[in-house]
Motif scaffolding. Structure first.
Motif, mmCIF file in Angstrom:
data_model
loop_
_atom_site.group_PDB
_atom_site.id
_atom_site.type_symbol
_atom_site.label_atom_id
_atom_site.label_comp_id
_atom_site.label_asym_id
_atom_site.label_seq_id
_atom_site.Cartn_x
_atom_site.Cartn_y
_atom_site.Cartn_z
ATOM 1 N N GLN A 262 20.951 11.341 38.403
ATOM 2 C CA GLN A 262 19.803 12.041 38.995
ATOM 3 C C GLN A 262 20.311 12.703 40.261
ATOM 4 N N PHE A 263 20.170 13.992 40.368
ATOM 5 C CA PHE A 263 20.587 14.700 41.577
ATOM 6 C C PHE A 263 19.540 15.769 41.862
ATOM 7 N N HIS A 264 19.629 16.338 43.056
ATOM 8 C CA HIS A 264 18.595 17.296 43.465
ATOM 9 C C HIS A 264 19.191 18.689 43.643
ATOM 10 N N GLN A 265 18.425 19.648 43.239
ATOM 11 C CA GLN A 265 18.872 21.029 43.420
ATOM 12 C C GLN A 265 17.827 21.837 44.186
ATOM 13 N N TRP A 266 18.326 22.765 44.975
ATOM 14 C CA TRP A 266 17.481 23.805 45.559
ATOM 15 C C TRP A 266 17.869 25.087 44.835
ATOM 16 N N PHE B 150 18.288 15.784 35.868
ATOM 17 C CA PHE B 150 18.816 14.586 35.202
ATOM 18 C C PHE B 150 19.859 14.959 34.161
ATOM 19 N N ARG B 151 21.052 14.384 34.312
ATOM 20 C CA ARG B 151 22.086 14.618 33.286
ATOM 21 C C ARG B 151 22.833 13.317 33.056
ATOM 22 N N TYR B 152 22.995 12.981 31.795
ATOM 23 C CA TYR B 152 23.698 11.745 31.464
ATOM 24 C C TYR B 152 25.204 12.026 31.498
ATOM 25 N N ALA C 146 32.088 22.107 43.130
ATOM 26 C CA ALA C 146 31.280 23.210 43.673
ATOM 27 C C ALA C 146 30.049 22.671 44.390
ATOM 28 N N LEU C 147 29.696 23.320 45.499
ATOM 29 C CA LEU C 147 28.472 22.937 46.226
ATOM 30 C C LEU C 147 27.252 23.588 45.591
ATOM 31 N N GLY C 148 27.488 24.656 44.873
ATOM 32 C CA GLY C 148 26.373 25.366 44.253
ATOM 33 C C GLY C 148 26.940 26.382 43.280
ATOM 34 N N ALA C 149 26.089 26.842 42.375
ATOM 35 C CA ALA C 149 26.597 27.775 41.374
ATOM 36 C C ALA C 149 25.451 28.574 40.787
ATOM 37 N N GLY C 150 25.802 29.726 40.262
ATOM 38 C CA GLY C 150 24.744 30.526 39.652
ATOM 39 C C GLY C 150 25.297 31.765 38.991
ATOM 40 N N VAL D 298 20.544 30.981 41.427
ATOM 41 C CA VAL D 298 21.563 30.044 41.910
ATOM 42 C C VAL D 298 20.925 28.670 42.098
ATOM 43 N N ALA D 299 21.719 27.616 41.923
ATOM 44 C CA ALA D 299 21.229 26.256 42.199
ATOM 45 C C ALA D 299 22.217 25.565 43.123
ATOM 46 N N LEU D 300 21.702 24.996 44.206
ATOM 47 C CA LEU D 300 22.560 24.321 45.179
ATOM 48 C C LEU D 300 22.373 22.809 45.037
ATOM 49 N N GLY D 301 23.464 22.087 44.908
ATOM 50 C CA GLY D 301 23.387 20.624 44.759
ATOM 51 C C GLY D 301 23.203 19.973 46.116
ATOM 52 N N LEU D 302 22.074 19.282 46.306
ATOM 53 C CA LEU D 302 21.766 18.781 47.654
ATOM 54 C C LEU D 302 22.577 17.543 48.021
ATOM 55 N N GLU D 303 22.831 16.642 47.067
ATOM 56 C CA GLU D 303 23.664 15.478 47.386
ATOM 57 C C GLU D 303 25.051 15.944 47.829
ATOM 58 N N ARG D 304 25.564 16.975 47.151
ATOM 59 C CA ARG D 304 26.905 17.472 47.514
ATOM 60 C C ARG D 304 26.896 18.140 48.885
ATOM 61 N N ILE D 305 25.776 18.760 49.236
ATOM 62 C CA ILE D 305 25.677 19.358 50.576
ATOM 63 C C ILE D 305 25.734 18.260 51.638
ATOM 64 N N ALA E 145 32.387 10.648 42.222
ATOM 65 C CA ALA E 145 32.135 11.367 43.481
ATOM 66 C C ALA E 145 31.548 12.743 43.165
ATOM 67 N N GLY E 146 30.395 13.031 43.758
ATOM 68 C CA GLY E 146 29.786 14.351 43.573
ATOM 69 C C GLY E 146 29.086 14.517 42.242
ATOM 70 N N ARG E 147 28.975 13.462 41.463
ATOM 71 C CA ARG E 147 28.334 13.576 40.147
ATOM 72 C C ARG E 147 27.393 12.402 39.913
HETATM 73 P P1 AMP Z 1 24.721 23.755 37.427
HETATM 74 O O1 AMP Z 1 23.237 23.587 37.208
HETATM 75 O O2 AMP Z 1 25.547 22.939 36.496
HETATM 76 O O3 AMP Z 1 25.127 25.194 37.512
HETATM 77 O O4 AMP Z 1 25.038 23.128 38.847
HETATM 78 C C1 AMP Z 1 24.657 23.728 40.067
HETATM 79 C C2 AMP Z 1 25.009 22.796 41.193
HETATM 80 O O5 AMP Z 1 24.291 21.571 41.045
HETATM 81 C C3 AMP Z 1 26.462 22.360 41.219
HETATM 82 O O6 AMP Z 1 27.269 23.295 41.866
HETATM 83 C C4 AMP Z 1 26.373 21.060 41.977
HETATM 84 O O7 AMP Z 1 26.312 21.312 43.360
HETATM 85 C C5 AMP Z 1 25.064 20.488 41.510
HETATM 86 N N1 AMP Z 1 25.270 19.516 40.415
HETATM 87 C C6 AMP Z 1 25.386 19.772 39.104
HETATM 88 N N2 AMP Z 1 25.529 18.634 38.404
HETATM 89 C C7 AMP Z 1 25.527 17.621 39.300
HETATM 90 C C8 AMP Z 1 25.625 16.196 39.204
HETATM 91 N N3 AMP Z 1 25.747 15.581 38.045
HETATM 92 N N4 AMP Z 1 25.561 15.471 40.345
HETATM 93 C C9 AMP Z 1 25.414 16.087 41.541
HETATM 94 N N5 AMP Z 1 25.304 17.415 41.692
HETATM 95 C C10 AMP Z 1 25.352 18.185 40.591
#
Ligand code: AMP
Length: 434
Positions: free
Chosen positions: A139-143, A127-129, A293-297, A317-324, A134-136
């Motif tokens: 509430q989003f999901h990470q793996w 969760f980030r306010y 970015a699709l994922g970052a770490g 690393v964390a992968l953003g699932l909605e972006r995938i 698009a892509g943000r």
């Molecule tokens: P971070 O935790 O900021 O390093 O982000 C890792 C990954 O989570 C990013 O590369 C995105 O794929 C995804 N992500 C981060 N913030 C968001 C967001 N607000 N909405 C959707 N995906 C996000």
């Protein structure tokens, strides 16, 4: 005299639903669940193949965990946390990311005794306010994959490979890794100072946010997207010229490893991360079609110490699932799932309907998924539902069949029907499904 109607009468505005989901937070509807099931299937399979253990941490965490771990002056902590006081007076937050939680759990439960290094993966909502776009989402999901307790570059390589295996298993094409090092306690302060020196008499040309970043977190000046800041960056010193010998060797080893594995990578001297806990290797994954970015770490060797533990070199690393999902849609890759075929059970008449629950149970206990629309009276209406659900087979059970202990098996594509005796029903269905 009644007024003449000259124009079409205005339609009344659509009724506004009293409650809607919170802005930036989406429902995941049944029609989209095939995407999410696929992500989970692929995620669990890749994680196990790479020998990561599953860890689940609570969605609520103490606010201090992220203030200390992610960093007071980061966007996440300064502006983006959903925080509130509980009735007991504790300040808690909806977790904005997973790494600090994993480290908290590691320290709390002494997970180093379980495995060293500890290789874990997590999956869930963050969760980030932020401003939804698009892509943000808010509430989003990470793996996420984390390897806690070892500083060897071989683990940076393993994390990058695990993330790439995830994308590959989903059939995503042209995934590229951008990679950089952001140094360590020894070399970063010097680079930070050089950077400040460079920007010092150019501060008036920076955007408003960067003016603040100059004071609090000058490395972040490098990843600003504002045109003026991008222009200034071109002549800024780059960290690669200031890395200490150890950081240099570390980066070199990581790059050699990923080259040996044929990975498509691009060194990016401007890549920094929005979270304070990173040191040395940082990386992001991109496809050419989108600019997020699709994922970052990266490596976070000091996080454990910051949270009160001992020095515990780690990488994740964390992968953003909605972006995938978005990326797969753009690359026209359908969700590929080994979905269980679902057969349809239709019953007509009271006696048949009454017996049908038992028969459906028998099928389900033999691992056959069964759908029905028993609330609809006519066979026609029920078979329409079978069509809608794309069931390959329908069982038709009427008064006659109930009396004779038989059931009709209908192939929904060809329309061919056959009557089978009830005690052979399961075998006959299985035969037709394979
Ligand atoms: P971070 O935790 O900021 O390093 O982000 C890792 C990954 O989570 C990013 O590369 C995105 O794929 C995804 N992500 C981060 N913030 C968001 C967001 N607000 N909405 C959707 N995906 C996000």
């Amino acid at each position: 005299m009644p007024k003449e109607k000259t124009k079409k009468q205005k339609k009344s505005p659509p009724k506004v639903q009293a409650f809607q989901s919170v802005k930036g937070m989406a429902d995941i509807l049944p029609k989209d669940q095939n995407w999410w099931r696929m992500l989970r299937q692929v995620g669990f399979s890749v994680s196990e193949l790479h020998d990561f253990y599953f860890i689940e941490t609570p969605i609520l965490e103490p606010a201090g965990l992220f203030e200390a771990g992610v960093g007071q002056s980061t966007d996440i902590v300064e502006k983006q946390m959903y925080s509130f006081k509980t009735k007991g007076g504790d300040l808690v937050v909806l977790r904005p990311e997973g790494t600090a939680s994993v480290m908290r759990s590691y320290l709390e439960h002494h997970l180093g005794y379980f495995a060293s290094p500890l290789k874990v993966f997590y999956y869930g909502p963050m969760f980030r306010y932020e401003k939804p776009q698009a892509g943000r989402e808010r509430q989003f999901h990470q793996w996420g994959f984390e390897i806690v307790g070892d500083g060897d570059p071989v683990y940076d390589g393993q994390i990058i490979l695990a993330a790439l295996s995830f994308y590959k298993a989903l059939k995503l094409k042209n995934v590229k890794v951008k990679i950089n090092s952001i140094g360590c306690r020894v070399c970063r302060p010097n680079y930070r100072q050089r950077l400040k020196d460079y920007y010092n008499n150019r501060r008036d040309k920076l955007c408003r946010d960067c003016k603040e970043r100059y004071e609090k977190n000058p490395l972040r000046l490098l990843d600003c997207k504002e045109a003026g800041c991008v222009e200034l960056r071109a002549k800024a010193p780059i960290i690669l010229d200031y890395l200490c010998q150890n950081c240099n060797n570390h980066l070199k080893s990581v790059l050699e490893l990923i080259e040996d594995n044929g990975i498509n990578y691009e060194p990016d001297p401007y890549l920094v991360r929005g979270l304070d806990y990173y040191n040395r290797t940082v990386f992001e994954f991109y496809i050419p079609e989108v600019d997020y970015a699709l994922g970052a770490g990266g490596r976070y060797d000091y996080l454990s110490e910051i949270l009160g533990g001992r020095l515990m070199p780690s990488v994740g690393v964390a992968l953003g699932l909605e972006r995938i999902i978005e990326a797969m849609k753009i690359q026209e890759i359908p969700p590929h799932l080994k979905a269980k075929p679902k057969i349809f059970f239709a019953a007509v008449g009271d006696k048949a309907k009454k017996a049908s629950l038992k028969l459906m149970q028998e099928l389900r206990e033999s691992n056959i998924a069964v759908a029905e629309a028993l609330g609809k009276k006519s066979l026609k209406a029920q078979l329409k539902s079978a069509d809608k659900q794309k069931a390959p087979l329908a069982m038709i059970f009427g008064q006659k069949e109930a009396f004779e202990s038989t059931v009709i098996v209908r192939d929904m594509r060809s329309g061919a029907q056959e009557t089978v005796v009830l005690n052979r029903m399961v075998e006959e269905v299985k035969k037709r499904l394979h």
